[in-house]
Design a protein around this motif. Sequence first.
Motif, PDB file in Angstrom:
ATOM      1  N   GLN A 281       0.963  -0.964  -0.061  1.00 29.85           N
ATOM      2  CA  GLN A 281       0.085  -0.212  -0.121  1.00 29.85           C
ATOM      3  C   GLN A 281       1.026   1.067  -0.239  1.00 29.85           C
ATOM      4  OE1 GLN A 281      -3.641   0.446   0.251  1.00 29.85           O
ATOM      5  NE2 GLN A 281      -3.186   1.884  -0.306  1.00 29.85           N
ATOM      6  N   ARG A 282       1.467   1.371   0.753  1.00 26.58           N
ATOM      7  CA  ARG A 282       3.170   2.304   1.002  1.00 26.58           C
ATOM      8  C   ARG A 282       3.182   2.436  -0.556  1.00 26.58           C
ATOM      9  NH1 ARG A 282       6.369   2.082   6.339  1.00 26.58           N
ATOM     10  NH2 ARG A 282       6.836   4.422   5.768  1.00 26.58           N
ATOM     11  N   LEU A 283       4.089   1.374  -0.981  1.00 28.14           N
ATOM     12  CA  LEU A 283       4.728   1.676  -2.172  1.00 28.14           C
ATOM     13  C   LEU A 283       4.209   1.922  -3.462  1.00 28.14           C
ATOM     14  CD1 LEU A 283       7.408  -1.473  -2.123  1.00 28.14           C
ATOM     15  CD2 LEU A 283       7.073   0.866  -1.294  1.00 28.14           C
TER      16      LEU A 283
ATOM     17  N   ASP B 189       0.412   3.908  -3.314  1.00 33.24           N
ATOM     18  CA  ASP B 189       0.484   5.372  -2.457  1.00 33.24           C
ATOM     19  C   ASP B 189       1.683   6.618  -2.708  1.00 33.24           C
ATOM     20  OD1 ASP B 189      -1.562   4.671  -1.390  1.00 33.24           O
ATOM     21  OD2 ASP B 189      -1.137   4.415   0.438  1.00 33.24           O
ATOM     22  N   ALA B 190       3.755   5.753  -2.978  1.00 37.66           N
ATOM     23  CA  ALA B 190       4.188   6.660  -3.333  1.00 37.66           C
ATOM     24  C   ALA B 190       4.317   6.917  -4.952  1.00 37.66           C
ATOM     25  CB  ALA B 190       5.112   6.179  -2.587  1.00 37.66           C
ATOM     26  N   GLY B 191       3.476   6.551  -5.806  1.00 36.36           N
ATOM     27  CA  GLY B 191       3.392   6.137  -7.200  1.00 36.36           C
ATOM     28  C   GLY B 191       4.172   4.310  -8.048  1.00 36.36           C
ATOM     29  N   ALA B 192       3.524   3.581  -7.405  1.00 35.26           N
ATOM     30  CA  ALA B 192       4.442   2.088  -8.720  1.00 35.26           C
ATOM     31  C   ALA B 192       2.346   2.374  -8.932  1.00 35.26           C
ATOM     32  CB  ALA B 192       4.699   1.348  -7.180  1.00 35.26           C
ATOM     33  N   ASP B 193       2.497   1.680  -9.901  1.00 37.91           N
ATOM     34  CA  ASP B 193       1.259   1.692 -11.057  1.00 37.91           C
ATOM     35  C   ASP B 193       1.433   0.247 -10.873  1.00 37.91           C
ATOM     36  OD1 ASP B 193       1.436   4.648 -11.529  1.00 37.91           O
ATOM     37  OD2 ASP B 193       3.498   3.886 -11.809  1.00 37.91           O
ATOM     38  N   ARG B 194       1.881  -0.010 -11.196  1.00 35.24           N
ATOM     39  CA  ARG B 194       2.101  -2.184 -11.221  1.00 35.24           C
ATOM     40  C   ARG B 194       2.580  -2.766 -10.385  1.00 35.24           C
ATOM     41  NH1 ARG B 194       2.996  -0.016 -17.583  1.00 35.24           N
ATOM     42  NH2 ARG B 194       1.578   1.195 -17.735  1.00 35.24           N
ATOM     43  N   TYR B 195       2.434  -4.062 -10.448  1.00 37.08           N
ATOM     44  CA  TYR B 195       3.139  -4.958  -9.806  1.00 37.08           C
ATOM     45  C   TYR B 195       3.638  -6.233 -10.491  1.00 37.08           C
ATOM     46  CZ  TYR B 195       6.047  -6.475  -5.959  1.00 37.08           C
ATOM     47  OH  TYR B 195       7.162  -6.448  -4.493  1.00 37.08           O
ATOM     48  N   LEU B 196       4.832  -6.424 -10.980  1.00 37.24           N
ATOM     49  CA  LEU B 196       4.529  -7.916 -11.117  1.00 37.24           C
ATOM     50  C   LEU B 196       5.089  -9.516  -9.946  1.00 37.24           C
ATOM     51  CD1 LEU B 196       7.258  -7.348 -14.233  1.00 37.24           C
ATOM     52  CD2 LEU B 196       4.564  -7.222 -14.293  1.00 37.24           C
ATOM     53  N   LEU B 197       4.622 -10.097  -9.643  1.00 33.75           N
ATOM     54  CA  LEU B 197       4.713 -10.711  -8.960  1.00 33.75           C
ATOM     55  C   LEU B 197       4.438 -12.384  -9.509  1.00 33.75           C
ATOM     56  CD1 LEU B 197       5.283 -11.766  -5.626  1.00 33.75           C
ATOM     57  CD2 LEU B 197       3.277 -11.634  -5.286  1.00 33.75           C
TER      58      LEU B 197
ATOM     59  N   GLU C 185      -2.403 -14.954  -1.726  1.00 38.70           N
ATOM     60  CA  GLU C 185      -2.299 -14.065  -0.940  1.00 38.70           C
ATOM     61  C   GLU C 185      -2.369 -12.226  -1.722  1.00 38.70           C
ATOM     62  OE1 GLU C 185      -0.969 -13.899   3.316  1.00 38.70           O
ATOM     63  OE2 GLU C 185      -3.481 -12.878   3.526  1.00 38.70           O
ATOM     64  N   CYS C 186      -0.259 -12.362  -1.714  1.00 42.91           N
ATOM     65  CA  CYS C 186      -0.101 -11.631  -2.375  1.00 42.91           C
ATOM     66  C   CYS C 186      -1.007 -10.829  -3.449  1.00 42.91           C
ATOM     67  CB  CYS C 186       1.465 -11.333  -2.697  1.00 42.91           C
ATOM     68  SG  CYS C 186       2.293 -11.553  -1.004  1.00 42.91           S
ATOM     69  N   LEU C 187      -0.862 -11.618  -4.451  1.00 42.76           N
ATOM     70  CA  LEU C 187      -1.279 -11.299  -5.447  1.00 42.76           C
ATOM     71  C   LEU C 187      -2.504 -10.739  -5.234  1.00 42.76           C
ATOM     72  CD1 LEU C 187      -0.962 -14.135  -8.022  1.00 42.76           C
ATOM     73  CD2 LEU C 187       0.043 -11.822  -8.504  1.00 42.76           C
ATOM     74  N   ARG C 188      -3.437 -11.427  -3.820  1.00 42.96           N
ATOM     75  CA  ARG C 188      -5.242 -11.175  -3.994  1.00 42.96           C
ATOM     76  C   ARG C 188      -4.857  -9.268  -3.871  1.00 42.96           C
ATOM     77  NH1 ARG C 188      -6.270 -16.219  -3.364  1.00 42.96           N
ATOM     78  NH2 ARG C 188      -5.436 -15.812  -0.654  1.00 42.96           N
ATOM     79  N   GLN C 189      -4.302  -9.344  -3.022  1.00 43.99           N
ATOM     80  CA  GLN C 189      -4.062  -8.096  -1.888  1.00 43.99           C
ATOM     81  C   GLN C 189      -3.444  -6.860  -3.406  1.00 43.99           C
ATOM     82  OE1 GLN C 189      -0.837  -8.797   0.305  1.00 43.99           O
ATOM     83  NE2 GLN C 189      -2.419  -9.420   2.341  1.00 43.99           N
ATOM     84  N   LEU C 190      -2.710  -7.335  -3.748  1.00 43.51           N
ATOM     85  CA  LEU C 190      -1.505  -5.927  -4.724  1.00 43.51           C
ATOM     86  C   LEU C 190      -3.773  -5.748  -5.781  1.00 43.51           C
ATOM     87  CD1 LEU C 190       1.603  -7.577  -6.046  1.00 43.51           C
ATOM     88  CD2 LEU C 190       1.258  -5.680  -4.830  1.00 43.51           C
ATOM     89  N   ARG C 191      -3.452  -6.603  -6.076  1.00 45.20           N
ATOM     90  CA  ARG C 191      -4.980  -5.989  -7.082  1.00 45.20           C
ATOM     91  C   ARG C 191      -5.912  -5.531  -5.938  1.00 45.20           C
ATOM     92  NH1 ARG C 191      -7.589  -9.468 -11.074  1.00 45.20           N
ATOM     93  NH2 ARG C 191      -6.496  -8.752 -11.853  1.00 45.20           N
TER      94      ARG C 191
ATOM     95  N   ILE D 144      -5.088  -3.614  -3.554  1.00 47.13           N
ATOM     96  CA  ILE D 144      -5.005  -1.576  -3.558  1.00 47.13           C
ATOM     97  C   ILE D 144      -5.137  -1.375  -5.079  1.00 47.13           C
ATOM     98  CG2 ILE D 144      -2.618  -0.495  -3.351  1.00 47.13           C
ATOM     99  CD1 ILE D 144      -2.047  -3.334  -1.582  1.00 47.13           C
ATOM    100  N   GLY D 145      -5.446  -1.531  -6.271  1.00 41.74           N
ATOM    101  CA  GLY D 145      -5.460  -0.396  -7.103  1.00 41.74           C
ATOM    102  C   GLY D 145      -3.889  -1.427  -8.091  1.00 41.74           C
TER     103      GLY D 145
END
Length: 351
Positions: A151-153, A155-163, A188-194, A196-197
């Motif tokens: 969440q913090r990352l 909010d700091a501007g990260a748009d996408r996450y590859l896992l 669980e990480c994948l669901r959380q990333l989703r 968060i946005g």
Amino acid sequence: MTEDVRGLIRRLDGGDRLTAEEFLRLLETPDEESDALLRERAVAKRKAIYGNAVFVRGLIEISSYCKNDCLYCGIRRSNGHADRYRLSEEQILACAEEGYSLGFRTFVLQGGEDGYFTDERLVPLLRELKRRHPDCAVTLSLGERGRESFQRLYDAGADRYLLRHETATKAHYETLHPPEMSFERRMECLRQLREIGYAVGAGFMVGSPGQTAEHLAKDLAFIQEFQPEMCGIGPFIPHKDTIFAHEPPGSAELTCRLLSVIRLIKPNILLPATTALGTVHPQGREMGILAGANVVMPNLSPTDVRKKYALYDNKICIGEESAQCKDCLNARMKSIGYEVVVSRGDPADAN
Ligand code: SAM
Ligand code: FES
């Protein structure tokens, strides 16, 4: 090609969902005719949405330190032969600066799970990256973190996450990872990333040790279910300092067949033709694009650290400057009739 397989391809192409059992039938009997039909349908689907555009992402490999011990990976923590490095915040910003001047508008910060990169360090870095390049997208690929950190990352501007989920079969996951890593945690990480946005990227290796067609069918069913915005798939390639050193690499042909199927499962997905695919076959990335991929990721890491980010043996692009990699990929894409575009390339709104 059997009538059954032809029917399955037709249904996928028409937007139907398939069961894992049906994906298995699609994978079990690969032949040139069905490969060609899959390629043709996948390319038609992608062209209808993206035309001839291939999106480019500048890859910055920020650290080869990793606290994880994935059995297949050359930078796993128990590899005492790995040559470790970590880029400073200034070096990361300088790589992005250079990438920006070369036309890149998406940066992927990837690395091992390095305890140095705490939220306290990453948040100001992301803010600064976004301040300097507000028109760019930032993708992170830094492994598993807590929900609050994601969440913090964000909010700091990260748009996408590859896992990458690595494999959708729990028992297979457990043969590729040490006991302290868990399949449930990864999912669980994948669901959380989703939640968060983030735009989320899942994915898996093709031909990883012990992988069966059943496992791949479950991976496809998972992609169909989870609907990730991006999907990174590439062949497994052995690394000499792992227990899988003598395992055979995954094949470029099967990787391409899967790229086509994934394109049909989710027509607007962002699908890279990976460096691993270019490593197992000299024309691997071109083959990937011609099978339905639409992203390439040239390396922007400083040349002196590139060979240290050795996930597997014989990785390509370790001697070239960023500009050379960009020009090389531009030429490769042009040679097959595609155009590298510099836009952020957000997932297009299909349907
Ligand atoms: N630490 C982050 C993570 O775990 O997501 C990002 C870096 S990790 C090295 C990136 C990906 O490299 C993994 O998800 C895995 O699929 C791939 N990889 C690792 N070892 C590989 C190998 N021997 N052959 C092909 N791909 C490999
Ligand atoms: Fe890096 Fe060809 S893409 S040298």
